[in-house]
Design an enzyme around this catalytic site. Structure first.
Site, PDB file in Angstrom:
ATOM      1  N   HIS A  95     -88.551   5.757 -58.999  1.00  0.00           N
ATOM      2  CA  HIS A  95     -88.935   4.625 -58.149  1.00  0.00           C
ATOM      3  C   HIS A  95     -90.184   3.963 -58.733  1.00  0.00           C
ATOM      4  O   HIS A  95     -91.051   4.665 -59.286  1.00  0.00           O
ATOM      5  CB  HIS A  95     -89.197   5.122 -56.722  1.00  0.00           C
ATOM      6  N   GLU A 163     -84.578  -2.652 -58.889  1.00  0.00           N
ATOM      7  CA  GLU A 163     -85.641  -2.917 -57.903  1.00  0.00           C
ATOM      8  C   GLU A 163     -86.866  -3.495 -58.604  1.00  0.00           C
ATOM      9  O   GLU A 163     -87.714  -2.736 -59.082  1.00  0.00           O
ATOM     10  CB  GLU A 163     -86.085  -1.604 -57.257  1.00  0.00           C
TER      11      GLU A 163
HETATM   12  P1  PGA Z   1     -88.585  -2.513 -49.319  1.00  0.00           P
HETATM   13  O1  PGA Z   1     -88.605  -1.242 -50.300  1.00  0.00           O
HETATM   14  O2  PGA Z   1     -87.174  -2.651 -48.794  1.00  0.00           O
HETATM   15  O3  PGA Z   1     -89.581  -2.178 -48.253  1.00  0.00           O
HETATM   16  O4  PGA Z   1     -88.983  -3.706 -50.131  1.00  0.00           O
HETATM   17  C1  PGA Z   1     -87.553  -0.976 -51.171  1.00  0.00           C
HETATM   18  C2  PGA Z   1     -87.873   0.238 -52.005  1.00  0.00           C
HETATM   19  O5  PGA Z   1     -89.033   0.464 -52.337  1.00  0.00           O
HETATM   20  O6  PGA Z   1     -86.993   1.036 -52.347  1.00  0.00           O
END
Ligand code: PGA
Length: 237
Positions: A95, A163
């Site tokens: 992540h 992401e």
């Molecule tokens: P968020 O986070 O939906 O709060 O933007 C997504 C993530 O960090 O996986």
């Protein structure tokens, strides 16, 4: 079409709050999930996994990380073997918050991925811009995938979450064109793999409806803490 929805609770709930959410919110949420063909994977903190799996052993629970070794002198780490012993089926790896705050490297992401695949736990590998490097996306994605790609056989399910860090928790989303470009780079790099490609970053129900045709699912942060919002997202996919 069936979507994979990952609820990443991060460190947002205390132990008592998370356990009470599981007791009070989850039963009706599960009814919503069961009315669709989607799969919902909730990833609480390590400290709640035992409670979660003992209350609802039939659900596909996920963890938020694991150690790079199966055992040894690694103070504070959690072994993928322990996750396996508890019946955890998915684990988020790499992540951007781990890459940014804990300087997690592509080598460590690959080590964790290898351990999880050996144990039969699905790694959910997060890739994407870690800071303001939006324009370097194709090179960055190629680099982030280069060590993990060879670890997958033709039979392994390769779950990648795109992401961009600038979209996480910020309310900013990529345009459809930016998202399409990043997803097509990833699909091109993993064209020979059994791939499920997710998007994560500031997703709420209207965006889920918009982006759903482009992806195989979503990785949710903030929106996953509210069971009513989560239901709306599930019904929007
Ligand atoms: P968020 O986070 O939906 O709060 O933007 C997504 C993530 O960090 O996986």
């Amino acid at each position: 079409m069936k979507k994979l929805i990952i609820a990443n609770w991060k460190m947002q709930f205390s132990h008592n709050q998370a356990c009470s959410w599981i007791e009070t919110e989850l039963p009706s949420l599960q009814e919503t999930v069961a009315s669709t063909e989607h799969e919902l994977v909730i990833c609480p903190s390590f400290t709640e996994l035992q409670y979660a799996t003992s209350c609802f052993p039939e659900l596909p629970w996920g963890a938020q990380d694991c150690g790079t070794a199966l055992k040894g002198a690694y103070t504070g780490e959690v072994s993928a073997q322990s996750l396996k012993d508890m019946g955890i089926r998915y684990t988020i790896i790499g992540h951007s918050e781990r890459r940014l705050h804990h300087h997690e490297t592509d080598v460590q992401v690959a080590q964790k991925t290898e351990l999880l695949l050996e144990l039969g736990i699905h790694p959910i590998i997060c890739i994407g811009e870690v800071g303001e490097e939006k324009e370097q996306t194709p090179d960055l994605l190629t680099r982030q995938l280069s060590l993990v790609k060879p670890l997958y056989t033709a039979y392994d399910l390769c779950i990648i979450a795109y992401e961009p860090a600038w979209a996480i928790g910020s309310g900013q989303l990529p345009t459809q064109e930016e998202l399409r470009n990043a997803l097509s780079t990833i699909r091109g790099l993993l064209h020979d793999k059994n791939l499920l490609l997710l998007y994560g970053g500031s997703i709420q129900a209207p965006h889920a409806r918009l982006f759903s045709p482009l992806v195989d699912g979503f990785l949710l942060g903030g929106a996953s803490l509210n069971s009513e919002e989560l239901k709306k997202i599930i019904l929007s996919c």
